[in-house]
Design a protein around this motif. Structure first.
Motif, PDB file in Angstrom:
ATOM      1  N   GLY A   1       1.142   6.806   7.943  1.00 26.76           N
ATOM      2  CA  GLY A   1       0.636   5.647   7.225  1.00 26.76           C
ATOM      3  C   GLY A   1       1.750   4.685   6.869  1.00 26.76           C
ATOM      4  N   VAL A   2       1.529   3.411   7.094  1.00 23.71           N
ATOM      5  CA  VAL A   2       2.491   2.362   6.747  1.00 23.71           C
ATOM      6  C   VAL A   2       1.760   1.327   5.901  1.00 23.71           C
ATOM      7  CG1 VAL A   2       4.018   0.567   7.620  1.00 23.71           C
ATOM      8  CG2 VAL A   2       3.809   2.726   8.853  1.00 23.71           C
ATOM      9  N   SER A   3       2.361   0.967   4.771  1.00 20.32           N
ATOM     10  CA  SER A   3       1.704   0.032   3.872  1.00 20.32           C
ATOM     11  C   SER A   3       2.693  -0.972   3.333  1.00 20.32           C
ATOM     12  CB  SER A   3       1.048   0.776   2.707  1.00 20.32           C
ATOM     13  OG  SER A   3       0.460  -0.128   1.802  1.00 20.32           O
ATOM     14  N   ARG A   4       2.282  -2.245   3.312  1.00 19.92           N
ATOM     15  CA  ARG A   4       3.095  -3.280   2.683  1.00 19.92           C
ATOM     16  C   ARG A   4       2.879  -3.306   1.182  1.00 19.92           C
ATOM     17  NH1 ARG A   4       3.267  -9.167   4.297  1.00 19.92           N
ATOM     18  NH2 ARG A   4       5.064  -8.993   2.945  1.00 19.92           N
ATOM     19  N   ASN A   5       1.772  -2.736   0.735  1.00 20.18           N
ATOM     20  CA  ASN A   5       1.517  -2.709  -0.685  1.00 20.18           C
ATOM     21  C   ASN A   5       0.960  -1.352  -1.086  1.00 20.18           C
ATOM     22  OD1 ASN A   5      -1.282  -2.772  -0.044  1.00 20.18           O
ATOM     23  ND2 ASN A   5      -1.229  -5.001   0.017  1.00 20.18           N
ATOM     24  N   THR A   6       1.136  -1.003  -2.343  1.00 23.32           N
ATOM     25  CA  THR A   6       0.650   0.261  -2.862  1.00 23.32           C
ATOM     26  C   THR A   6      -0.056   0.013  -4.183  1.00 23.32           C
ATOM     27  OG1 THR A   6       2.709   0.693  -4.058  1.00 23.32           O
ATOM     28  CG2 THR A   6       2.553   1.539  -1.806  1.00 23.32           C
ATOM     29  N   ALA A   7      -0.902   0.947  -4.579  1.00 20.75           N
ATOM     30  CA  ALA A   7      -1.595   0.847  -5.855  1.00 20.75           C
ATOM     31  C   ALA A   7      -1.778   2.237  -6.436  1.00 20.75           C
ATOM     32  CB  ALA A   7      -2.950   0.150  -5.682  1.00 20.75           C
ATOM     33  N   HIS A   8      -1.541   2.357  -7.746  1.00 18.23           N
ATOM     34  CA  HIS A   8      -1.759   3.609  -8.469  1.00 18.23           C
ATOM     35  C   HIS A   8      -2.489   3.286  -9.770  1.00 18.23           C
ATOM     36  CE1 HIS A   8       1.431   4.889  -5.718  1.00 18.23           C
ATOM     37  NE2 HIS A   8       1.070   6.136  -5.964  1.00 18.23           N
ATOM     38  N   PHE A   9      -3.558   4.029 -10.030  1.00 13.45           N
ATOM     39  CA  PHE A   9      -4.335   3.834 -11.255  1.00 13.45           C
ATOM     40  C   PHE A   9      -4.133   5.054 -12.137  1.00 13.45           C
ATOM     41  CE2 PHE A   9      -8.491   4.097 -13.550  1.00 13.45           C
ATOM     42  CZ  PHE A   9      -8.315   2.969 -14.331  1.00 13.45           C
ATOM     43  N   ASN A  10      -3.506   4.824 -13.282  1.00  9.22           N
ATOM     44  CA  ASN A  10      -3.174   5.912 -14.208  1.00  9.22           C
ATOM     45  C   ASN A  10      -2.435   7.048 -13.502  1.00  9.22           C
ATOM     46  OD1 ASN A  10      -4.351   4.550 -16.367  1.00  9.22           O
ATOM     47  ND2 ASN A  10      -6.357   5.496 -16.034  1.00  9.22           N
ATOM     48  N   GLY A  11      -1.529   6.668 -12.589  1.00  7.49           N
ATOM     49  CA  GLY A  11      -0.671   7.629 -11.917  1.00  7.49           C
ATOM     50  C   GLY A  11      -1.191   8.164 -10.604  1.00  7.49           C
ATOM     51  N   SER A  12      -2.449   7.896 -10.253  1.00  9.53           N
ATOM     52  CA  SER A  12      -3.027   8.416  -9.008  1.00  9.53           C
ATOM     53  C   SER A  12      -3.125   7.315  -7.969  1.00  9.53           C
ATOM     54  CB  SER A  12      -4.423   8.999  -9.270  1.00  9.53           C
ATOM     55  OG  SER A  12      -4.362  10.060 -10.204  1.00  9.53           O
ATOM     56  N   PRO A  13      -2.811   7.612  -6.699  1.00  9.66           N
ATOM     57  CA  PRO A  13      -2.906   6.584  -5.647  1.00  9.66           C
ATOM     58  C   PRO A  13      -4.348   6.145  -5.435  1.00  9.66           C
ATOM     59  CG  PRO A  13      -2.481   8.753  -4.694  1.00  9.66           C
ATOM     60  CD  PRO A  13      -2.343   8.905  -6.171  1.00  9.66           C
ATOM     61  N   VAL A  14      -4.537   4.835  -5.283  1.00 12.28           N
ATOM     62  CA  VAL A  14      -5.882   4.283  -5.098  1.00 12.28           C
ATOM     63  C   VAL A  14      -5.832   3.136  -4.101  1.00 12.28           C
ATOM     64  CG1 VAL A  14      -6.682   4.878  -7.415  1.00 12.28           C
ATOM     65  CG2 VAL A  14      -5.592   2.653  -7.016  1.00 12.28           C
ATOM     66  N   ALA A  15      -7.000   2.795  -3.588  1.00 16.35           N
ATOM     67  CA  ALA A  15      -7.197   1.533  -2.885  1.00 16.35           C
ATOM     68  C   ALA A  15      -7.977   0.648  -3.851  1.00 16.35           C
ATOM     69  CB  ALA A  15      -7.969   1.731  -1.586  1.00 16.35           C
ATOM     70  N   SER A  16      -7.370  -0.434  -4.286  1.00 14.68           N
ATOM     71  CA  SER A  16      -7.958  -1.276  -5.326  1.00 14.68           C
ATOM     72  C   SER A  16      -8.532  -2.551  -4.718  1.00 14.68           C
ATOM     73  CB  SER A  16      -6.893  -1.629  -6.375  1.00 14.68           C
ATOM     74  OG  SER A  16      -7.443  -2.372  -7.429  1.00 14.68           O
ATOM     75  N   LEU A  17      -9.793  -2.810  -4.997  1.00 17.08           N
ATOM     76  CA  LEU A  17     -10.486  -3.992  -4.485  1.00 17.08           C
ATOM     77  C   LEU A  17     -10.711  -4.980  -5.632  1.00 17.08           C
ATOM     78  CD1 LEU A  17     -13.135  -2.059  -2.399  1.00 17.08           C
ATOM     79  CD2 LEU A  17     -11.339  -3.471  -1.427  1.00 17.08           C
ATOM     80  N   PHE A  18     -10.180  -6.195  -5.454  1.00 14.12           N
ATOM     81  CA  PHE A  18     -10.388  -7.258  -6.431  1.00 14.12           C
ATOM     82  C   PHE A  18     -11.491  -8.173  -5.912  1.00 14.12           C
ATOM     83  CE2 PHE A  18      -6.380  -5.612  -7.684  1.00 14.12           C
ATOM     84  CZ  PHE A  18      -6.138  -6.006  -9.003  1.00 14.12           C
ATOM     85  N   VAL A  19     -12.614  -8.188  -6.599  1.00 10.19           N
ATOM     86  CA  VAL A  19     -13.780  -8.960  -6.172  1.00 10.19           C
ATOM     87  C   VAL A  19     -13.795 -10.293  -6.919  1.00 10.19           C
ATOM     88  CG1 VAL A  19     -16.282  -8.999  -5.946  1.00 10.19           C
ATOM     89  CG2 VAL A  19     -15.048  -6.821  -5.784  1.00 10.19           C
ATOM     90  N   TYR A  20     -13.785 -11.395  -6.161  1.00 11.16           N
ATOM     91  CA  TYR A  20     -13.803 -12.740  -6.748  1.00 11.16           C
ATOM     92  C   TYR A  20     -15.162 -13.389  -6.488  1.00 11.16           C
ATOM     93  CZ  TYR A  20      -8.792 -12.348  -7.454  1.00 11.16           C
ATOM     94  OH  TYR A  20      -7.550 -11.933  -7.880  1.00 11.16           O
ATOM     95  N   PRO A  21     -15.807 -13.917  -7.541  1.00 12.05           N
ATOM     96  CA  PRO A  21     -17.135 -14.507  -7.373  1.00 12.05           C
ATOM     97  C   PRO A  21     -17.076 -15.960  -6.925  1.00 12.05           C
ATOM     98  CG  PRO A  21     -16.533 -14.557  -9.681  1.00 12.05           C
ATOM     99  CD  PRO A  21     -15.386 -13.885  -8.948  1.00 12.05           C
ATOM    100  N   LEU A  22     -18.178 -16.430  -6.362  1.00 10.35           N
ATOM    101  CA  LEU A  22     -18.337 -17.852  -6.087  1.00 10.35           C
ATOM    102  C   LEU A  22     -18.467 -18.612  -7.414  1.00 10.35           C
ATOM    103  CD1 LEU A  22     -20.930 -17.602  -3.184  1.00 10.35           C
ATOM    104  CD2 LEU A  22     -18.572 -18.427  -2.969  1.00 10.35           C
ATOM    105  N   PRO A  23     -18.049 -19.874  -7.446  1.00 10.51           N
ATOM    106  CA  PRO A  23     -18.134 -20.633  -8.702  1.00 10.51           C
ATOM    107  C   PRO A  23     -19.540 -20.683  -9.296  1.00 10.51           C
ATOM    108  CG  PRO A  23     -16.798 -21.818  -7.100  1.00 10.51           C
ATOM    109  CD  PRO A  23     -17.419 -20.662  -6.369  1.00 10.51           C
TER     110      PRO A  23
END
Length: 455
Positions: A105-127
């Motif tokens: 696995g190769v990643s340009r970015n990483t994410a950890h939630f409360n110490g555990s590795p996660v894939a984090s999705l940021f959902v942006y709404p339409l105006p």
């Protein structure tokens, strides 16, 4: 799984504008070339790249949408036996003789939630989206996905900023920018972020911590950020300022090598990553003068008791970089094609991806970072002319070490430097901005150049 199953499902929901993913890891094959072995066998970097590119269709994986050509994925076991050269004595040189191949696995970015590795999705709404309906739709869809999750995986809403669009938000949030020296090792960057997370979790008002590195919220891999949720939103602005001061002081004491700044996301309408209350844009036609103006102004602003967290955008700070000057006249004289040189430089100083394959990175495994040693090592590297002769790369390329910005921002085609800051505790935003404008005018008169604007 987040890319294939979750993101696509959420993207289809009415009211969703965009979804950013942090923590994605792509499965890739890394081919590390051994430069001495290449030289001993009179092989060039481009010859290896071309041999891989010419591989037959049997190592294709036929997968993908209908009507779109399937991606070509390199099978490592087959690739090790790719023939690069057959000598006069019928001796065969294979890829495994001059390179180390590994898949992972190769990643340009990483994410950890409360110490555990996660894939984090940021959902942006339409105006125009109805946030209450969208929130309900997301939770309903996640419940459906949860029913068919593979063992060991879970999915949930970690942060809900739709409450920030109400009159009284449910939680207070803070955003931390974590900047380390340029070109810091990835392992060191992650170690600093993990230490920061542990420190933050030990502090009483902190409830949840999401640590992230690299894009999309930071322009480069050596920068990171942290999103914090505090226990509740029943705090005054003075209470939040005291919490921010405690966090800032604790991290500065225990992680002095990192420059950590805070953004307050609490309050109506504030969404991640948020903005700094104080922002000045330094603009002018001469990039060096703009940078000098910004550096001088940052120095003055940092001394002001009315401001904290003063910083110029870190990606524009000059850093040591290698500059390669290719002698095209010499190339024409010796009959060396430009592609031969370009591919060699790409592999030598970073990695090269091969056209037609979706999962390969080719690079040189020298392990040498020091500039003089790097130049000396380049003497081993050779390219091939159209006539088949080996030509030393140093005969065509001159290297020099320069200091320049990794990223140049422009406004109306002119270079720009952005300075951001927070008002000091007890200082109003109007006072802080007035102080910035006054000091910027002082610096302008001292240096006798520069155009600035602020908000």
């Amino acid at each position: 799984y987040a890319v294939i199953e979750v993101r696509d499902e959420l993207t289809r929901l009415s009211g969703v504008s965009d979804i950013l993913l942090v923590g994605r890891s792509d499965w890739r094959t890394r081919i590390d070339l051994d430069v001495p072995q290449l030289a001993a066998r009179e092989l060039t970097v481009n010859a290896v790249v071309e041999a891989i590119r010419q591989q037959p269709p049997q190592i294709q994986v036929a997968a993908g949408p209908i009507g779109i050509p399937p991606p070509r994925l390199l099978n490592v076991d087959q690739a090790r036996d790719i023939i690069l050269k057959v000598g006069p004595d019928a001796h065969i040189t294979r890829l495994k003789d001059v390179a180390r191949l590994e898949t992972g696995g190769v990643s340009r970015n990483t994410a950890h939630f409360n110490g555990s590795p996660v894939a984090s999705l940021f959902v942006y709404p339409l105006p125009q989206a109805n946030l209450r309906d969208l929130r309900s739709a997301i939770k309903e869809r996640l419940a459906q996905l949860r029913a068919r999750l593979p063992a060991g995986l879970s999915v949930d809403v970690a942060f809900d900023f739709t409450t920030n669009l109400r009159r009284t938000p449910s939680f207070d949030h803070l955003w931390l920018d974590v900047n380390l020296p340029v070109n810091v090792a990835p392992e060191r960057r992650l170690e600093v972020l993990h230490r920061s997370e542990k420190i933050l979790k030990s502090m009483e008002p902190v409830w949840d911590v999401l640590e992230m590195s690299g894009p999309p919220f930071a322009p480069f891999d050596d920068q990171g950020c942290i999103l914090i949720r505090l226990e509740s939103a029943a705090r005054s602005e003075a209470d939040r300022a005291e919490i921010m001061k405690a966090i800032r002081d604790r991290l500065a004491k225990e992680i002095p090598e990192a420059k950590i700044r805070l953004r307050d996301l609490s309050g109506t309408g504030r969404l991640p990553p948020g903005n700094y209350p104080v922002s000045l844009a330094i603009q002018g036609p001469d990039q060096d003068k703009v940078r000098a103006f910004a550096a001088k102004l940052v120095e003055r602003l940092s001394q002001s008791p009315k401001l904290i967290d003063v910083c110029v955008n870190p990606e524009s700070e000059p850093s040591a970089q290698l500059f390669a000057n290719i002698d095209r006249n010499k190339m024409a004289e010796l009959g060396v094609p430009l592609e031969e040189v370009n591919v060699t430089l790409a592999v030598w100083f970073g990695s090269a991806r091969i056209d037609g394959f979706d999962n390969i990175d080719v690079r040189c495994c020298t392990g040498i970072l020091d500039f003089p040693a790097r130049v000396a090592e380049m003497k081993r590297v050779k390219v091939r002319s159209n006539a088949g002769k080996l030509v030393p790369l140093e005969a065509l390329v001159k290297l020099s070490e320069v200091r320049s910005a990794r990223l140049v921002h422009r406004l109306d085609c002119l270079p720009i430097e952005e300075i951001t800051a927070n008002p000091a505790p007890g200082v109003s935003l109007a006072e802080a901005r007035s102080s910035c404008a006054s000091l910027a005018e002082v610096v302008r008169r001292e240096l006798r150049f520069g155009i600035y604007s602020g908000r």
